[in-house]
Design an enzyme around this catalytic site. Structure first.
Site, mmCIF file in Angstrom:
data_model
loop_
_atom_site.group_PDB
_atom_site.id
_atom_site.type_symbol
_atom_site.label_atom_id
_atom_site.label_comp_id
_atom_site.label_asym_id
_atom_site.label_seq_id
_atom_site.Cartn_x
_atom_site.Cartn_y
_atom_site.Cartn_z
ATOM 1 N N ASP A 1 0.852 -1.190 0.000
ATOM 2 C CA ASP A 1 0.000 0.000 0.000
ATOM 3 C C ASP A 1 0.886 1.238 0.000
ATOM 4 O O ASP A 1 1.752 1.393 0.874
ATOM 5 C CB ASP A 1 -0.903 0.016 1.232
ATOM 6 C CG ASP A 1 -1.982 -1.064 1.171
ATOM 7 O OD1 ASP A 1 -2.018 -1.802 0.165
ATOM 8 O OD2 ASP A 1 -2.765 -1.169 2.125
ATOM 9 N N ASP B 1 -15.431 -3.388 -0.844
ATOM 10 C CA ASP B 1 -15.134 -3.249 0.580
ATOM 11 C C ASP B 1 -16.458 -3.221 1.329
ATOM 12 O O ASP B 1 -17.341 -2.423 1.000
ATOM 13 C CB ASP B 1 -14.361 -1.956 0.833
ATOM 14 C CG ASP B 1 -13.123 -1.850 -0.042
ATOM 15 O OD1 ASP B 1 -12.484 -2.894 -0.277
ATOM 16 O OD2 ASP B 1 -12.803 -0.741 -0.496
#
EC number: 5.3.1.16
Length: 243
Positions: A8, A130
């Site tokens: 990330d 998500d």
């Protein structure tokens, strides 16, 4: 099932967030390509890259780090998400050698964009969903919706997407174990392969997923666990290969 290391990217650094909160960041490396090399040397078969700034700003921000990693490992499949909001950005990544494009917010707010991408880049589109308590969240997890994750997933079956990354927001980065039940519940109800994400803590999570792999769980993304050492990446992939 493959184990996919997550890298990330925020402000050019390799970080992990807790529950998607940009203010709750742990920096694991200031050299993303060095981080990528570490996982490749340990046998990674795919890398999961996320432009966190891009996810929040709606445009590529860490594209330099991403293209450097892709160029360094031309034979390694790389999937990238965060800030892919139009065909031009998608095309730039594909031309740079990215294997798969992860579409999150746009998949929820503009399903025609996913259809268009699938026509333009067949089998290269991954939808990232998500969810929290079964409902989808967007815009870097900031915005909750009333969309049921199973119902939304079924809408993508006709588009020919490669797979769905299912992330449980409540578990992500919290080191509390995966919500295997929610992952399996989704996998059972759709024909699209699932990549599980969010909350993986140790080898026990891998074992639990492997018992359900026949439902179409093709991979698992891991971040904090392999960075903090509670999960041994090589051991996890070896276990998957043996089952």
């Amino acid at each position: 099932m493959i184990v996919i290391p997550a890298i990330d990217l925020k402000d050019g650094q390799c970080v992990r967030l807790r529950q998607g909160l940009m203010e709750d960041t742990t920096v694991f490396s200031s050299n993303p390509i060095e981080m990528a090399t570490q996982w490749v040397e340990q046998g990674a078969r795919r890398l999961h890259l996320v432009d966190l700034n891009g996810a929040f700003e709606g445009r590529p921000v860490n594209s330099t780090s991403i293209t450097e990693i892709v160029s360094a490992f031309p034979d390694l499949p790389v999937q990238i998400g965060g800030g892919i909001r139009n065909i031009k950005i998608a095309n730039t990544y594909i031309e740079a050698g990215v294997s798969y494009l992860i579409i999150g917010t746009m998949a929820v707010t503009d399903s025609e964009f996913v259809s268009e991408l699938c026509r333009e880049f067949p089998n290269k589109v991954i939808v990232g969903l998500d969810a929290n308590n079964g409902f989808v969240a967007t815009k870097g997890w900031v915005q909750k919706t009333n969309l049921n994750v199973v119902d939304l997933s079924k809408k993508f079956e006709q588009d020919g997407i490669n797979s769905i990354i299912y992330t449980d927001i409540a578990r992500d980065g919290m080191m509390q174990g995966m919500n295997v039940e929610a992952i399996v519940n989704l996998a059972k109800q759709i024909s699209i392969p699932i990549i599980a994400s969010g909350g993986i803590t140790n080898i026990g999570d891998i074992i639990r997923l492997l018992t359900e792999v026949h439902f179409g769980i093709m991979g698992v993304i891991t971040g904090r666990a392999i960075y903090e050492g509670t999960l041994d990446f090589k051991q996890a992939q070896q276990l998957c290969d043996e089952n």
